[in-house]
Motif scaffolding. Structure first.
Motif, mmCIF file in Angstrom:
data_model
loop_
_atom_site.group_PDB
_atom_site.id
_atom_site.type_symbol
_atom_site.label_atom_id
_atom_site.label_comp_id
_atom_site.label_asym_id
_atom_site.label_seq_id
_atom_site.Cartn_x
_atom_site.Cartn_y
_atom_site.Cartn_z
ATOM 1 N N LEU A 272 41.456 65.348 -40.187
ATOM 2 C CA LEU A 272 40.470 65.299 -39.107
ATOM 3 C C LEU A 272 40.160 63.859 -38.707
ATOM 4 C CD1 LEU A 272 38.068 68.179 -40.176
ATOM 5 C CD2 LEU A 272 39.500 68.094 -38.139
ATOM 6 N N ASP A 273 40.097 62.942 -39.682
ATOM 7 C CA ASP A 273 39.879 61.527 -39.359
ATOM 8 C C ASP A 273 41.047 60.976 -38.543
ATOM 9 O OD1 ASP A 273 37.440 61.461 -40.622
ATOM 10 O OD2 ASP A 273 38.238 60.685 -42.521
ATOM 11 N N GLN A 274 42.262 61.362 -38.929
ATOM 12 C CA GLN A 274 43.454 60.909 -38.200
ATOM 13 C C GLN A 274 43.462 61.481 -36.768
ATOM 14 O OE1 GLN A 274 47.082 61.740 -40.245
ATOM 15 N NE2 GLN A 274 48.338 60.595 -38.807
ATOM 16 N N SER A 275 43.052 62.746 -36.614
ATOM 17 C CA SER A 275 42.979 63.356 -35.281
ATOM 18 C C SER A 275 41.958 62.640 -34.410
ATOM 19 C CB SER A 275 42.603 64.833 -35.390
ATOM 20 O OG SER A 275 43.628 65.555 -36.022
ATOM 21 N N ALA A 276 40.808 62.294 -34.979
ATOM 22 C CA ALA A 276 39.776 61.585 -34.219
ATOM 23 C C ALA A 276 40.292 60.216 -33.781
ATOM 24 C CB ALA A 276 38.509 61.444 -35.059
ATOM 25 N N ALA A 277 41.033 59.535 -34.652
ATOM 26 C CA ALA A 277 41.589 58.227 -34.298
ATOM 27 C C ALA A 277 42.601 58.368 -33.160
ATOM 28 C CB ALA A 277 42.234 57.579 -35.515
ATOM 29 N N GLU A 278 43.429 59.402 -33.207
ATOM 30 C CA GLU A 278 44.416 59.629 -32.146
ATOM 31 C C GLU A 278 43.726 59.948 -30.812
ATOM 32 O OE1 GLU A 278 47.066 62.657 -33.551
ATOM 33 O OE2 GLU A 278 47.941 61.336 -35.067
ATOM 34 N N ILE A 279 42.656 60.710 -30.878
ATOM 35 C CA ILE A 279 41.929 61.042 -29.643
ATOM 36 C C ILE A 279 41.277 59.788 -29.074
ATOM 37 C CG2 ILE A 279 40.000 62.362 -28.690
ATOM 38 C CD1 ILE A 279 40.700 64.548 -30.784
ATOM 39 N N ARG A 280 40.692 58.941 -29.917
ATOM 40 C CA ARG A 280 40.095 57.693 -29.433
ATOM 41 C C ARG A 280 41.162 56.804 -28.797
ATOM 42 N NH1 ARG A 280 37.443 57.908 -34.393
ATOM 43 N NH2 ARG A 280 38.735 56.212 -35.177
ATOM 44 N N HIS A 281 42.354 56.774 -29.398
ATOM 45 C CA HIS A 281 43.456 55.999 -28.815
ATOM 46 C C HIS A 281 43.861 56.589 -27.454
ATOM 47 C CE1 HIS A 281 47.051 53.590 -28.468
ATOM 48 N NE2 HIS A 281 47.774 54.691 -28.313
ATOM 49 N N ALA A 282 43.904 57.915 -27.365
ATOM 50 C CA ALA A 282 44.257 58.566 -26.094
ATOM 51 C C ALA A 282 43.206 58.272 -25.027
ATOM 52 C CB ALA A 282 44.406 60.074 -26.297
ATOM 53 N N ILE A 283 41.937 58.216 -25.411
ATOM 54 C CA ILE A 283 40.880 57.882 -24.447
ATOM 55 C C ILE A 283 41.054 56.455 -23.965
ATOM 56 C CG2 ILE A 283 38.394 57.445 -24.223
ATOM 57 C CD1 ILE A 283 37.937 59.946 -25.932
ATOM 58 N N ALA A 284 41.429 55.553 -24.880
ATOM 59 C CA ALA A 284 41.657 54.162 -24.478
ATOM 60 C C ALA A 284 42.861 54.064 -23.550
ATOM 61 C CB ALA A 284 41.859 53.284 -25.706
ATOM 62 N N THR A 285 43.861 54.898 -23.765
ATOM 63 C CA THR A 285 45.069 54.888 -22.929
ATOM 64 C C THR A 285 44.808 55.502 -21.559
ATOM 65 O OG1 THR A 285 46.431 55.076 -24.912
ATOM 66 C CG2 THR A 285 47.483 55.612 -22.823
ATOM 67 N N ASP A 286 44.101 56.634 -21.536
ATOM 68 C CA ASP A 286 43.810 57.331 -20.272
ATOM 69 C C ASP A 286 42.317 57.594 -20.184
ATOM 70 O OD1 ASP A 286 43.925 58.722 -17.925
ATOM 71 O OD2 ASP A 286 44.843 60.521 -18.782
#
Length: 162
Positions: free
Chosen positions: A121-135
């Motif tokens: 879940l921590d890894q998923s949250a990090a990926e989502i934050r990265h996706a928000i930064a990207t788009d």
């Protein structure tokens, strides 16, 4: 039915009477030779009005095209304010959940059964934050981040309770 007849007709009867009045009458002679002669006798002058109209409209059309190009370039270079808003909301959500999780994480780490799920879940949250930064215009990612943090918090609470 005459104009003095007091009995009204039904709609269907009136329609049938109107249809009976219609009669196609062919012309008494062939009209095409007269039409052809009239067309041949008409002066054949070239139409110059559209060319002069084009000359009058051309500067306005050129100005409108330049204005459109400048506006499109300006709009594409401008960063929407919604981008910063979504990123700020994601950062605030991360701070809030991190604060809540920090209090329980020490106790949750005592139960190793939940560690892989918490890490995922921590890894998923990090990926989502990265996706928000990207788009940053993807609003659905903010909702996905909220759901991921809610699951992480619920699992941490469950780990603390056991």
């Amino acid at each position: 039915m005459t104009s003095h007849d007091p009995t009204p007709l039904s709609d269907d009867a009136l329609r049938w009477q109107l249809r009976a009045l219609r009669q196609d009458a062919p012309p008494s002679r062939d009209l095409w030779p007269d039409i052809a002669a009239a067309l041949a006798a008409a002066p054949q002058t070239p139409v110059a009005a559209p060319a002069s109209r084009r000359r009058r409209v051309a500067p306005f059309a050129l100005a409108a095209s330049v204005l459109l190009a400048v506006t499109m370039t300006w709009q594409l270079q401008r960063t929407p304010e919604g981008d910063a808003l979504i990123q700020r909301e994601a950062a605030a959500m991360t701070r809030d959940y991190s604060g809540a999780l920090a209090q329980m994480d020490a106790q949750a780490k005592a139960s190793p059964d939940y560690a892989p799920a918490l890490h995922a879940l921590d890894q998923s949250a990090a990926e989502i934050r990265h996706a928000i930064a990207t788009d940053p215009q993807a609003r659905f990612l903010l909702e996905q981040l909220r759901r991921t943090y809610a699951r992480r918090l619920a699992l941490t609470q469950r780990a603390v309770m056991t």
